[in-house]
Motif scaffolding. Sequence first.
Motif, PDB file in Angstrom:
ATOM      1  N   LEU A 213       0.859  -1.179  -0.014  1.00  0.00           N
ATOM      2  CA  LEU A 213       0.107   0.124  -0.122  1.00  0.00           C
ATOM      3  C   LEU A 213       1.005   1.228   0.036  1.00  0.00           C
ATOM      4  O   LEU A 213       1.825   1.299   0.721  1.00  0.00           O
ATOM      5  CB  LEU A 213      -0.705   0.041   1.339  1.00  0.00           C
ATOM      6  N   ALA A 214       0.788   2.219  -0.911  1.00  0.00           N
ATOM      7  CA  ALA A 214       1.188   3.387  -0.936  1.00  0.00           C
ATOM      8  C   ALA A 214       0.390   4.709  -0.517  1.00  0.00           C
ATOM      9  O   ALA A 214      -0.878   4.702  -1.014  1.00  0.00           O
ATOM     10  CB  ALA A 214       1.946   3.609  -2.107  1.00  0.00           C
ATOM     11  N   SER A 215       0.788   5.620   0.127  1.00  0.00           N
ATOM     12  CA  SER A 215      -0.073   6.804   0.329  1.00  0.00           C
ATOM     13  C   SER A 215       0.646   7.834  -0.134  1.00  0.00           C
ATOM     14  O   SER A 215       1.937   8.084   0.468  1.00  0.00           O
ATOM     15  CB  SER A 215      -0.568   6.642   2.027  1.00  0.00           C
ATOM     16  N   ASP A 216       0.110   8.975  -0.390  1.00  0.00           N
ATOM     17  CA  ASP A 216       0.562  10.196  -0.904  1.00  0.00           C
ATOM     18  C   ASP A 216       0.867  10.896   0.246  1.00  0.00           C
ATOM     19  O   ASP A 216       1.790  11.945   0.116  1.00  0.00           O
ATOM     20  CB  ASP A 216      -0.130  10.973  -1.965  1.00  0.00           C
ATOM     21  N   GLY A 217       0.200  10.837   1.346  1.00  0.00           N
ATOM     22  CA  GLY A 217       0.327  11.496   2.734  1.00  0.00           C
ATOM     23  C   GLY A 217       0.481  10.741   3.729  1.00  0.00           C
ATOM     24  O   GLY A 217       0.271   9.517   3.897  1.00  0.00           O
ATOM     25  N   PHE A 218       0.700  11.586   4.940  1.00  0.00           N
ATOM     26  CA  PHE A 218       1.307  10.612   6.272  1.00  0.00           C
ATOM     27  C   PHE A 218      -0.103   9.871   6.756  1.00  0.00           C
ATOM     28  O   PHE A 218      -1.146  10.186   6.490  1.00  0.00           O
ATOM     29  CB  PHE A 218       1.993  11.440   7.181  1.00  0.00           C
ATOM     30  N   PHE A 219      -0.131   8.918   7.329  1.00  0.00           N
ATOM     31  CA  PHE A 219      -0.692   8.192   8.332  1.00  0.00           C
ATOM     32  C   PHE A 219      -0.937   8.419   9.678  1.00  0.00           C
ATOM     33  O   PHE A 219      -0.109   7.945  10.399  1.00  0.00           O
ATOM     34  CB  PHE A 219      -0.413   6.720   8.178  1.00  0.00           C
ATOM     35  N   PRO A 220      -1.521   9.482  10.173  1.00  0.00           N
ATOM     36  CA  PRO A 220      -1.224   9.689  11.432  1.00  0.00           C
ATOM     37  C   PRO A 220      -2.193   8.888  12.477  1.00  0.00           C
ATOM     38  O   PRO A 220      -1.694   8.893  13.692  1.00  0.00           O
ATOM     39  CB  PRO A 220      -1.982  11.234  11.281  1.00  0.00           C
ATOM     40  N   PHE A 221      -2.927   8.026  11.988  1.00  0.00           N
ATOM     41  CA  PHE A 221      -3.614   7.147  12.976  1.00  0.00           C
ATOM     42  C   PHE A 221      -3.359   5.751  12.739  1.00  0.00           C
ATOM     43  O   PHE A 221      -3.145   5.396  11.446  1.00  0.00           O
ATOM     44  CB  PHE A 221      -5.031   7.527  12.937  1.00  0.00           C
ATOM     45  N   ALA A 222      -3.491   4.698  13.630  1.00  0.00           N
ATOM     46  CA  ALA A 222      -3.316   3.171  13.284  1.00  0.00           C
ATOM     47  C   ALA A 222      -4.717   2.676  12.829  1.00  0.00           C
ATOM     48  O   ALA A 222      -4.547   1.740  11.947  1.00  0.00           O
ATOM     49  CB  ALA A 222      -3.181   2.625  14.639  1.00  0.00           C
ATOM     50  N   ASP A 223      -5.699   3.510  12.271  1.00  0.00           N
ATOM     51  CA  ASP A 223      -6.933   2.976  11.807  1.00  0.00           C
ATOM     52  C   ASP A 223      -6.457   2.638  10.219  1.00  0.00           C
ATOM     53  O   ASP A 223      -7.025   1.528   9.825  1.00  0.00           O
ATOM     54  CB  ASP A 223      -7.969   3.842  11.788  1.00  0.00           C
ATOM     55  N   SER A 224      -5.857   3.231   9.632  1.00  0.00           N
ATOM     56  CA  SER A 224      -5.567   2.649   8.107  1.00  0.00           C
ATOM     57  C   SER A 224      -4.580   1.456   8.105  1.00  0.00           C
ATOM     58  O   SER A 224      -4.840   0.604   7.262  1.00  0.00           O
ATOM     59  CB  SER A 224      -4.974   4.031   7.462  1.00  0.00           C
ATOM     60  N   VAL A 225      -3.883   1.530   8.950  1.00  0.00           N
ATOM     61  CA  VAL A 225      -3.155   0.246   9.185  1.00  0.00           C
ATOM     62  C   VAL A 225      -3.790  -1.021   9.302  1.00  0.00           C
ATOM     63  O   VAL A 225      -3.718  -1.994   8.909  1.00  0.00           O
ATOM     64  CB  VAL A 225      -1.881   0.455  10.326  1.00  0.00           C
ATOM     65  N   GLU A 226      -5.034  -0.844  10.424  1.00  0.00           N
ATOM     66  CA  GLU A 226      -5.498  -1.675  10.977  1.00  0.00           C
ATOM     67  C   GLU A 226      -6.513  -2.298   9.683  1.00  0.00           C
ATOM     68  O   GLU A 226      -6.612  -3.378   9.226  1.00  0.00           O
ATOM     69  CB  GLU A 226      -6.502  -1.507  11.987  1.00  0.00           C
ATOM     70  N   ILE A 227      -7.145  -1.144   8.760  1.00  0.00           N
ATOM     71  CA  ILE A 227      -7.806  -1.782   7.749  1.00  0.00           C
ATOM     72  C   ILE A 227      -7.005  -2.272   6.694  1.00  0.00           C
ATOM     73  O   ILE A 227      -7.437  -3.451   5.927  1.00  0.00           O
ATOM     74  CB  ILE A 227      -8.530  -0.491   7.025  1.00  0.00           C
ATOM     75  N   ALA A 228      -5.609  -2.001   6.395  1.00  0.00           N
ATOM     76  CA  ALA A 228      -4.670  -2.715   5.450  1.00  0.00           C
ATOM     77  C   ALA A 228      -4.707  -3.985   5.951  1.00  0.00           C
ATOM     78  O   ALA A 228      -4.639  -4.848   4.944  1.00  0.00           O
ATOM     79  CB  ALA A 228      -3.660  -1.971   5.489  1.00  0.00           C
ATOM     80  N   ASN A 229      -4.513  -4.140   7.307  1.00  0.00           N
ATOM     81  CA  ASN A 229      -4.168  -5.516   7.871  1.00  0.00           C
ATOM     82  C   ASN A 229      -5.445  -6.430   7.147  1.00  0.00           C
ATOM     83  O   ASN A 229      -5.099  -7.713   6.903  1.00  0.00           O
ATOM     84  CB  ASN A 229      -3.960  -5.548   9.196  1.00  0.00           C
TER      85      ASN A 229
END
Length: 113
Positions: free
Chosen positions: A57-73
């Motif tokens: 997964l690539a994101s054009d901006g930062f991931f300030p919260f863990a929720d995006s990581v949890e969804i990716a998982n």
Amino acid sequence: MKNLDFAWKVCKHVKSNAIVISKGLQTIGIGAGQMNRVGAARIALESAKNYSKGGSLASDGFFPFADSVEIANKYGIKSIIQPGGSVRDQESVDMCNKLDISMIFTNRRHFLH
């Protein structure tokens, strides 16, 4: 690393709040133009379906919260590339460590205001 680099290059050409899912040097999901990265991530991951398992997964901006990581998982993502630079980066790093997902910080943003 090749797949992450590929996803990062594709992400540069997608509109704001871009999320690109790739696997095997192919783009398999794109989410963009949403009000937040969680929404963009959901769109990209739902587009990729089960093909995302083991992908990047690539994101054009930062991931300030863990929720995006949890969804990716939940969709089987194994590596994430993002600019970093949020005061809350550690939250995402901690979640990646917990879920055994590698995360690379580029220290360079594609998405600029």
